[in-house]
Design a protein around this motif. Sequence first.
Motif, PDB file in Angstrom:
ATOM      1  N   THR A  52       1.128   3.927   6.510  1.00  0.00           N
ATOM      2  CA  THR A  52       0.911   5.101   5.675  1.00  0.00           C
ATOM      3  C   THR A  52      -0.526   5.184   5.186  1.00  0.00           C
ATOM      4  N   SER A  53      -1.298   4.117   5.311  1.00  0.00           N
ATOM      5  CA  SER A  53      -2.630   4.113   4.727  1.00  0.00           C
ATOM      6  C   SER A  53      -3.702   4.640   5.659  1.00  0.00           C
ATOM      7  N   GLU A 149       0.084   3.667   0.166  1.00  0.00           N
ATOM      8  CA  GLU A 149       0.175   4.950  -0.519  1.00  0.00           C
ATOM      9  C   GLU A 149       1.637   5.319  -0.704  1.00  0.00           C
ATOM     10  N   GLY A 150       1.920   6.041  -1.774  1.00  0.00           N
ATOM     11  CA  GLY A 150       3.294   6.447  -2.003  1.00  0.00           C
ATOM     12  C   GLY A 150       3.422   7.390  -3.178  1.00  0.00           C
ATOM     13  N   THR A 151       4.670   7.649  -3.554  1.00  0.00           N
ATOM     14  CA  THR A 151       5.004   8.535  -4.669  1.00  0.00           C
ATOM     15  C   THR A 151       5.774   7.733  -5.703  1.00  0.00           C
ATOM     16  N   THR A 152       5.355   7.812  -6.958  1.00  0.00           N
ATOM     17  CA  THR A 152       6.026   7.035  -7.995  1.00  0.00           C
ATOM     18  C   THR A 152       7.447   7.537  -8.224  1.00  0.00           C
ATOM     19  N   THR A 153       8.341   6.584  -8.474  1.00  0.00           N
ATOM     20  CA  THR A 153       9.735   6.908  -8.782  1.00  0.00           C
ATOM     21  C   THR A 153      10.115   6.483 -10.193  1.00  0.00           C
ATOM     22  N   ALA A 154       9.295   5.654 -10.825  1.00  0.00           N
ATOM     23  CA  ALA A 154       9.528   5.230 -12.206  1.00  0.00           C
ATOM     24  C   ALA A 154       8.212   4.729 -12.777  1.00  0.00           C
ATOM     25  N   ASN A 155       8.017   4.944 -14.067  1.00  0.00           N
ATOM     26  CA  ASN A 155       6.778   4.535 -14.723  1.00  0.00           C
ATOM     27  C   ASN A 155       7.106   4.076 -16.131  1.00  0.00           C
ATOM     28  N   VAL A 194      -2.551   2.301  -3.785  1.00  0.00           N
ATOM     29  CA  VAL A 194      -2.663   1.032  -4.504  1.00  0.00           C
ATOM     30  C   VAL A 194      -3.320  -0.013  -3.605  1.00  0.00           C
ATOM     31  N   VAL A 195      -4.423  -0.579  -4.078  1.00  0.00           N
ATOM     32  CA  VAL A 195      -4.996  -1.765  -3.446  1.00  0.00           C
ATOM     33  C   VAL A 195      -4.424  -2.968  -4.182  1.00  0.00           C
ATOM     34  N   TYR A 196      -3.884  -3.925  -3.443  1.00  0.00           N
ATOM     35  CA  TYR A 196      -3.224  -5.045  -4.105  1.00  0.00           C
ATOM     36  C   TYR A 196      -3.435  -6.340  -3.334  1.00  0.00           C
TER      37      TYR A 196
END
Length: 212
Positions: A52-53, A149-155, A194-196
């Motif tokens: 995805t990146s 890369e993605g879409t947040t589902t909870a924060n 996110v770079v991790y």
Amino acid sequence: MRKTYLYMTAVAMSAALAAGCQKAEPAETTAAAETVAESTGTGMAESESSETSGTAAQDDERLADYHLLQGIVTGTNDEKGTFTLKADDGGEYVITTGNIGDVETEIADDSLVVIGYIGVEIHDNMDLEKVNMVIAAPGDDDWTIAYAEGTTTANAMSTFMMVTADGTEMGFMKDGCPMDEDALGGDSGAKIGVVYMDSEDVSFPLEIRKLQ
């Protein structure tokens, strides 16, 4: 000591993450291909990212400013709040613990430590003022640097969850992690990159970027 965070979803309470990112379990779809880029960090074997990146060349560019400094603690000074790290590159670095965004490992004599940082790659006793030290983690794991890369589902207060395009769910702590303004705005639905730093059991974000 590992930290455990709990947060409430709309349906029930779910256990959040222990010390960083819970290893993702992909959905029942075709497994994501991986692109592997040559490491730029001290003590790091390789850098990897999900499909995805983007392309390998794009991944190289994305990860160019993210590095690992790994070594053994040869001394501590509690009064000054510093420790000396004998790095794998042969250099010795006196590090102020308070200058590290998040410390997730014990800093003691003879302990192995890895520091994820942003900036120029440091070597040969360079001045650490030139870099942003994001996190200190146990140095006895094999670490890589990756991007997703993605879409947040909870924060929540200290953690967040996201899902990538291939359905992989990932969860991270965000203590001490630099991020774009409003990158995690709202409870869910934010598009982020996110770079991790990643090991077999746990991951820690180095930076969170807001995507359009």
